[in-house]
Design a protein around this motif. Structure first.
Motif, PDB file in Angstrom:
ATOM      1  N   HIS A  40      12.765  58.647  16.264  1.00  0.00           N
ATOM      2  CA  HIS A  40      11.856  57.495  16.263  1.00  0.00           C
ATOM      3  C   HIS A  40      12.357  56.361  15.371  1.00  0.00           C
ATOM      4  N   ARG A  41      13.335  56.639  14.499  1.00  0.00           N
ATOM      5  CA  ARG A  41      13.877  55.562  13.668  1.00  0.00           C
ATOM      6  C   ARG A  41      15.198  54.994  14.193  1.00  0.00           C
ATOM      7  N   THR A  42      15.617  55.455  15.366  1.00  0.00           N
ATOM      8  CA  THR A  42      16.850  54.918  15.958  1.00  0.00           C
ATOM      9  C   THR A  42      16.571  53.532  16.530  1.00  0.00           C
ATOM     10  N   PRO A  43      17.633  52.731  16.668  1.00  0.00           N
ATOM     11  CA  PRO A  43      17.444  51.411  17.299  1.00  0.00           C
ATOM     12  C   PRO A  43      16.826  51.528  18.697  1.00  0.00           C
ATOM     13  N   HIS A  44      17.091  52.642  19.403  1.00  0.00           N
ATOM     14  CA  HIS A  44      16.529  52.811  20.759  1.00  0.00           C
ATOM     15  C   HIS A  44      15.006  52.750  20.719  1.00  0.00           C
ATOM     16  N   PHE A  45      14.396  53.501  19.806  1.00  0.00           N
ATOM     17  CA  PHE A  45      12.931  53.526  19.789  1.00  0.00           C
ATOM     18  C   PHE A  45      12.341  52.357  19.006  1.00  0.00           C
ATOM     19  N   VAL A  46      13.009  51.938  17.956  1.00  0.00           N
ATOM     20  CA  VAL A  46      12.493  50.789  17.190  1.00  0.00           C
ATOM     21  C   VAL A  46      12.357  49.566  18.111  1.00  0.00           C
ATOM     22  N   ALA A  47      13.291  49.418  19.049  1.00  0.00           N
ATOM     23  CA  ALA A  47      13.193  48.300  20.003  1.00  0.00           C
ATOM     24  C   ALA A  47      11.929  48.417  20.851  1.00  0.00           C
ATOM     25  N   VAL A  48      11.548  49.648  21.197  1.00  0.00           N
ATOM     26  CA  VAL A  48      10.344  49.862  22.011  1.00  0.00           C
ATOM     27  C   VAL A  48       9.098  49.442  21.233  1.00  0.00           C
ATOM     28  N   ILE A  49       8.976  49.936  20.020  1.00  0.00           N
ATOM     29  CA  ILE A  49       7.743  49.669  19.266  1.00  0.00           C
ATOM     30  C   ILE A  49       7.673  48.191  18.864  1.00  0.00           C
ATOM     31  N   GLU A  50       8.804  47.595  18.574  1.00  0.00           N
ATOM     32  CA  GLU A  50       8.793  46.175  18.218  1.00  0.00           C
ATOM     33  C   GLU A  50       8.392  45.319  19.429  1.00  0.00           C
ATOM     34  N   GLU A  51       8.895  45.681  20.596  1.00  0.00           N
ATOM     35  CA  GLU A  51       8.508  44.925  21.801  1.00  0.00           C
ATOM     36  C   GLU A  51       7.008  45.088  22.078  1.00  0.00           C
ATOM     37  N   ALA A  52       6.503  46.312  21.899  1.00  0.00           N
ATOM     38  CA  ALA A  52       5.071  46.562  22.129  1.00  0.00           C
ATOM     39  C   ALA A  52       4.228  45.698  21.185  1.00  0.00           C
TER      40      ALA A  52
END
Ligand SMILES: *Cc1c(COP(=O)(O)O)cnc(C)c1O
Length: 356
Positions: A40-52
């Motif tokens: 959940h702290r990888t750039p892959h997921f951080v991009a998801v939560i930031e976009e949300a």
């Protein structure tokens, strides 16, 4: 065949969201890993939560005075977390009780401080939204439920007050244009109108926090979640991803303006049909009817059961009323297509012609 989904929650989601979520479970953005397998702290997921978060702020037209959080525990956890963060033991919060969910919020909050229920629609079985009430100027906040999922009522005009206004918007979030700046805290379980069960959206005005004396457990303190960007501990990654896809879909469809037009068109067709057929009876005050959850009855219970069976036989699910209210409940969230409302109103007309 895909069913007409009138479920109250978890409920209908856009087909496009379901397909993209399914793809991401197998291979997320072509990275060779499932969404469920990335940190959940990888750039892959951080991009998801930031976009949300960005999409929430954009759709609500809120500035940086507000923080968007994705938390565990559903809307029910907020019944406790709100007073824990905002209500001192000797202070008083104002609540309006328009149904089962607001009532639960009152019960939980009373564990933390004094609760003043300044208005209640219990006198008429919660068939209306209160119009006349005084908000004590010293209230820590005023809590309302914007849409009463079980009873079928909705606030169409919000109170104006200097007291921080808090709303449980679980069942009508993102269904209409609202001046969200009127509110100091908005929360919503995702599974009604925003995504998959398991995540709760909290939008909070930062200036209302940190004003009480109570010691708050770390995981319950909004300030810790703000500081950690909703990554204080492992968040419900899949549910946040589905919420993000749904928010993208809302924006792509034309935003809250279009969601509102669609909601009004669907609700108008359904309520006009109810009102035109003496067999069906909606007990909700006209000015308080919900555009999301229509609750109505056939007064003859045998006929009502027969109608519910016909719905099932015609591929329509979720039409039975809540257990404490009974009757018929048709939920018309954002992702419900107009054709589903046309299908059930056609069935109602045919049924009334046969049985009147
Ligand atoms: C469904 C609902 C809740 C409870 O949500 P959970 O996520 O199950 O805790 C609270 N308030 C309203 C208005 C709801 O519709």
């Amino acid at each position: 065949m895909r069913q007409h989904n009138f479920n109250s929650g978890p409920s209908v989601l856009p087909q496009q969201v379901l397909q993209e979520a399914a793809k991401a479970i197998i291979d997320f953005n072509g990275i060779g890993l499932s969404l469920l397998e990335v940190g959940h702290r990888t750039p892959h997921f951080v991009a998801v939560i930031e976009e949300a978060k960005q999409l929430v702020k954009e759709l609500m037209q809120l500035n940086d005075e507000y923080e968007v959080l994705f938390l565990h525990g559903g809307a029910t956890t907020q019944f406790m977390q709100i007073p824990m963060n905002l209500l001192d033991t000797n202070a008083t919060a104002a609540y309006i009780d328009n149904g089962i969910w607001g009532n639960k919020a009152v019960k939980e909050a009373s564990l933390f401080g004094n609760i003043n229920v300044i208005a209640s629609s219990a006198d008429k079985k919660h068939t209306y939204i209160n119009q006349n009430f005084d908000i004590p100027a010293n209230a820590a906040y005023l809590h309302i439920t914007s849409n009463n999922t079980v009873e079928g009522t909705q606030w169409h005009q919000f109170p104006t007050t200097d007291v921080p206004l808090i709303a449980d918007m679980s069942s009508d979030i993102f269904s209409r244009q609202i001046d969200f700046k009127k509110f100091s805290l908005i929360y919503a379980g995702a599974q009604k109108n925003m995504g998959a069960a398991g995540v709760n959206l909290v939008v909070v005005k930062k200036s209302i926090l940190g004003k009480i004396e109570r010691k708050i457990p770390a995981i319950m303190d909004y300030r810790n979640h703000i500081e950690a960007g909703s990554l204080l501990n492992t968040p419900p990654v899949f549910a946040i991803y589905v919420a993000m896809l749904t928010l993208r879909w809302i924006k792509q469809e034309g935003g809250l303006e279009i969601m509102e037009l669609n909601a009004i068109a669907k609700a108008t067709l359904l309520y006009d049909t109810i009102d035109s057929l003496p067999l069906f009876n909606c007990r909700i005050d006209k000015a308080s009817r919900s555009n999301m959850n229509a609750v109505f009855f056939i007064d003859n219970e045998d006929l009502q059961n027969k109608f519910l069976e016909e719905c099932k036989a015609n591929g329509m699910v979720g039409v039975k009323g809540y257990r404490t209210v009974g009757g018929i409940r048709v939920s018309m969230y954002n992702a419900l297509a107009m054709e589903s409302v046309i299908a059930i109103t056609d069935l109602m007309k045919n049924f009334a012609a046969k049985h009147s």
